[in-house]
Design a protein around this motif. Structure first.
Motif, PDB file in Angstrom:
ATOM      1  N   ARG A  24      66.837  68.624 -11.722  1.00 24.06           N
ATOM      2  CA  ARG A  24      65.999  67.656 -11.014  1.00 24.06           C
ATOM      3  C   ARG A  24      66.839  66.579 -10.339  1.00 24.06           C
ATOM      4  NH1 ARG A  24      61.118  64.435 -13.997  1.00 24.06           N
ATOM      5  NH2 ARG A  24      62.888  63.313 -14.918  1.00 24.06           N
ATOM      6  N   ALA A  25      66.438  66.217  -9.139  1.00 23.92           N
ATOM      7  CA  ALA A  25      67.105  65.142  -8.388  1.00 23.92           C
ATOM      8  C   ALA A  25      66.047  64.407  -7.582  1.00 23.92           C
ATOM      9  CB  ALA A  25      68.183  65.708  -7.466  1.00 23.92           C
ATOM     10  N   TRP A  26      66.444  63.262  -7.020  1.00 23.96           N
ATOM     11  CA  TRP A  26      65.495  62.377  -6.344  1.00 23.96           C
ATOM     12  C   TRP A  26      66.063  61.916  -5.007  1.00 23.96           C
ATOM     13  CZ3 TRP A  26      60.933  61.437  -9.092  1.00 23.96           C
ATOM     14  CH2 TRP A  26      60.951  61.851 -10.418  1.00 23.96           C
ATOM     15  N   VAL A  27      65.163  61.709  -4.059  1.00 19.84           N
ATOM     16  CA  VAL A  27      65.544  61.156  -2.761  1.00 19.84           C
ATOM     17  C   VAL A  27      64.651  59.957  -2.476  1.00 19.84           C
ATOM     18  CG1 VAL A  27      65.805  61.568  -0.291  1.00 19.84           C
ATOM     19  CG2 VAL A  27      66.233  63.430  -1.907  1.00 19.84           C
ATOM     20  N   VAL A  28      65.268  58.856  -2.060  1.00 22.78           N
ATOM     21  CA  VAL A  28      64.533  57.654  -1.660  1.00 22.78           C
ATOM     22  C   VAL A  28      64.615  57.530  -0.143  1.00 22.78           C
ATOM     23  CG1 VAL A  28      64.348  55.148  -1.856  1.00 22.78           C
ATOM     24  CG2 VAL A  28      65.069  56.507  -3.827  1.00 22.78           C
ATOM     25  N   ILE A  29      63.468  57.436   0.522  1.00 26.45           N
ATOM     26  CA  ILE A  29      63.399  57.305   1.978  1.00 26.45           C
ATOM     27  C   ILE A  29      62.977  55.882   2.310  1.00 26.45           C
ATOM     28  CG2 ILE A  29      62.436  58.226   4.102  1.00 26.45           C
ATOM     29  CD1 ILE A  29      63.804  60.397   2.600  1.00 26.45           C
ATOM     30  N   ILE A  30      63.816  55.173   3.096  1.00 27.39           N
ATOM     31  CA  ILE A  30      63.564  53.759   3.405  1.00 27.39           C
ATOM     32  C   ILE A  30      63.433  53.598   4.916  1.00 27.39           C
ATOM     33  CG2 ILE A  30      64.329  51.389   2.997  1.00 27.39           C
ATOM     34  CD1 ILE A  30      66.258  52.526   0.868  1.00 27.39           C
ATOM     35  N   PRO A  31      62.339  53.011   5.400  1.00 27.96           N
ATOM     36  CA  PRO A  31      62.102  52.936   6.845  1.00 27.96           C
ATOM     37  C   PRO A  31      62.906  51.844   7.523  1.00 27.96           C
ATOM     38  CG  PRO A  31      60.367  51.791   5.703  1.00 27.96           C
ATOM     39  CD  PRO A  31      61.255  52.388   4.629  1.00 27.96           C
ATOM     40  N   GLY A  32      62.836  51.842   8.849  1.00 29.12           N
ATOM     41  CA  GLY A  32      63.461  50.790   9.634  1.00 29.12           C
ATOM     42  C   GLY A  32      62.575  49.560   9.721  1.00 29.12           C
ATOM     43  N   THR A  33      62.998  48.601  10.542  1.00 32.61           N
ATOM     44  CA  THR A  33      62.260  47.348  10.690  1.00 32.61           C
ATOM     45  C   THR A  33      60.877  47.627  11.270  1.00 32.61           C
ATOM     46  OG1 THR A  33      64.329  46.184  11.048  1.00 32.61           O
ATOM     47  CG2 THR A  33      62.306  45.048  11.694  1.00 32.61           C
ATOM     48  N   GLN A  34      59.875  47.003  10.681  1.00 29.47           N
ATOM     49  CA  GLN A  34      58.497  47.216  11.100  1.00 29.47           C
ATOM     50  C   GLN A  34      57.952  45.983  11.805  1.00 29.47           C
ATOM     51  OE1 GLN A  34      56.848  48.376   7.301  1.00 29.47           O
ATOM     52  NE2 GLN A  34      57.426  50.517   7.593  1.00 29.47           N
ATOM     53  N   ASP A  35      56.893  46.197  12.578  1.00 31.55           N
ATOM     54  CA  ASP A  35      56.370  45.168  13.473  1.00 31.55           C
ATOM     55  C   ASP A  35      55.591  44.107  12.703  1.00 31.55           C
ATOM     56  OD1 ASP A  35      56.769  44.606  16.033  1.00 31.55           O
ATOM     57  OD2 ASP A  35      55.271  45.963  16.852  1.00 31.55           O
ATOM     58  N   GLU A  36      56.296  43.261  11.995  1.00 30.43           N
ATOM     59  CA  GLU A  36      55.668  42.176  11.258  1.00 30.43           C
ATOM     60  C   GLU A  36      56.392  40.879  11.629  1.00 30.43           C
ATOM     61  OE1 GLU A  36      53.135  42.265   9.064  1.00 30.43           O
ATOM     62  OE2 GLU A  36      52.840  44.431   9.037  1.00 30.43           O
TER      63      GLU A  36
END
Length: 452
Positions: A229-241
């Motif tokens: 078992r392994a894990w991947v974390v997906i992190i987005p770019g800058t959002q319109d806030e």
């Protein structure tokens, strides 16, 4: 369309191999010198016995002497090779330093511009300009943070030995800029489903694009079962806030990433992995686009995160991460485009090491309409996904080793448990007598801070 720097085929590794080769030759030469001295001692020890049998005694002395001389000739040749390898290393380093200087003159020296083209050398790019001219970094940083133009001057005033991190902390210490300081990040919602996932570099970046379509969400993938078992974390770019919002990935998230090591966002990601079921010591890969790449790389030097999980690989696209030094043993692959100034916003190139590969895309880009220009065509995630496909197809040794390191963590893909976590940054405390109702750019469902 790929310019590759670092990895097993990178210059620094080749330089290390030259020095390692010279050291190995030097070690063998020293061993031979020791054997040569021992042979000479044996020859001398035979002298008293020469009279017992003159013919055989003389022959023995001559044979041992010839052997010692042969050893000496081999040792001398090895010492010559060792000197030449070290000289080769010095000449390569000198050539690289000279080329780097000429490149910088060609890019930044106005008087050299016309001559530069005569030699057929590449023109300066948006990414090079921002990285090479640190004087531009404060203004670019102000643009990334969504600050008024007047703040660019203030940023420049605090720019010092700490680089962009010092700029961010200086801005955060200015009156009225408390919103740039980190605030706790908490999980406010989650959704889990089973899904077929593409775990190639391009597939993972496209998932970052999908996650970026919602406010304040990250994605955690559980791959494999049992000991695999392994894990991947997906992190987005800058959002319109707006900067005052509670979305951890608004423009103030850039300030936290560049100035404060993503301390609060990393804590939120660590908690998300725990809630998803990740166990201490399990292998992790982190993927981030733009701002998300800053947070992903900061995980590679976050002691609390590394104490809990075995981070093996970081993939970034369009992210300024040159100033982040990962812990030993963590591999990383960074995609940049020569016309994307964002990766150069910290003014530092990515290190050229065995475990760190930087790919600069050089493909021509279509200029979008002004209303869709954003941070420029070079910063489009779709363009980086196309570049990631080219990376996977490349036979370059550095890229093959890097993509193999990612595949060793994530496997071949297929069915995976996908969990979307909604994260919220703690709201700014309300000023006395001012209600904490959500304003523009703030999330109505986000927890509100206590009254001052």
């Amino acid at each position: 369309m790929l310019q590759i720097r670092g990895g097993v085929g990178g210059l620094s590794v080749q330089f290390e191999e030259l020095l390692a080769g010279a050291a190995a030759l030097d070690g063998v030469a020293k061993q031979l010198a020791s054997v040569e001295a021992e042979a000479d001692a044996v020859r001398r020890a035979l002298f008293p016995y020469q009279s017992d049998s003159y013919t055989s005694g003389s022959n023995a002395i001559i044979a041992v002497g010839d052997g010692a001389q042969a050893l000496g000739r081999v040792r001398t040749e090895l010492e010559r090779l060792c000197r030449e390898v070290r000289a080769s290393h010095r000449e390569y380093e000198y050539a690289e330093a000279r080329n780097t200087l000429l490149l910088r003159i060609g890019k930044t020296g106005a008087g050299f511009g016309p001559l530069w083209g005569l030699f057929g050398l590449p023109p300066m790019t948006a990414r090079d300009v921002v990285e090479d001219e640190m004087s531009l970094a404060p203004g670019r940083l102000a643009l990334l943070l969504g600050l008024p133009a007047v703040w660019a001057g203030a940023a420049g005033a605090v720019n010092g030995a700490d680089g962009v991190g010092g700029v961010v902390r200086g801005l955060a210490s200015a009156p009225g800029r408390d919103l740039l300081k980190p605030r706790p990040v908490r999980i406010v919602g989650r959704e889990t489903r089973l899904e077929h996932v593409d775990v190639s570099p391009a597939g993972l970046l496209l998932r970052a694009e999908a996650v970026g379509g919602t406010s304040g969400e990250i994605e955690v993938l559980q791959l494999g079962e049992g000991s695999q078992r392994a894990w991947v974390v997906i992190i987005p770019g800058t959002q319109d806030e707006l900067p005052a919002g509670t979305n951890p990935f608004d423009a103030t998230g850039i300030a936290e990433g560049l100035g404060y090591g993503s301390a609060e966002t990393a804590a939120g990601i660590r908690e998300a992995l725990r809630e998803a079921g990740a166990q201490t010591g399990e292998q992790i890969a982190a993927v981030g686009y733009s701002q998300g790449g800053i947070h992903a790389m900061n995980l590679s030097q976050d002691k609390a995160f590394l104490a809990d999980y075995d981070l093996k690989f970081v993939l970034t696209a369009g992210s300024p991460v040159g100033g982040i030094e990962p812990a030993p043993g963590i591999s990383s692959l960074h995609l940049e485009h020569q016309q994307d100034w964002v990766p150069g916003a910290d003014g530092l190139p990515n290190a050229d090491t065995k475990d760190r590969v930087t790919v600069t895309l050089t493909n021509p880009l279509e200029i979008p309409a002004p209303k869709d220009f954003g941070l420029g065509p070079g910063h489009r995630l779709g363009n980086y996904a196309d570049g990631a496909e080219a990376v996977s197809a490349s036979r370059d040794p550095s890229l093959q080793a890097s993509t193999a390191a990612l595949a060793a963590v994530v496997g071949a893909g297929g069915a995976a448990t996908v969990t979307r976590f909604s994260l919220r940054r703690e709201a700014m405390p309300a000023r006395r007598g001012v209600p904490t109702a959500p304003g523009p750019g703030r999330n109505a469902d986000a927890p509100q801070g206590p009254a001052a």
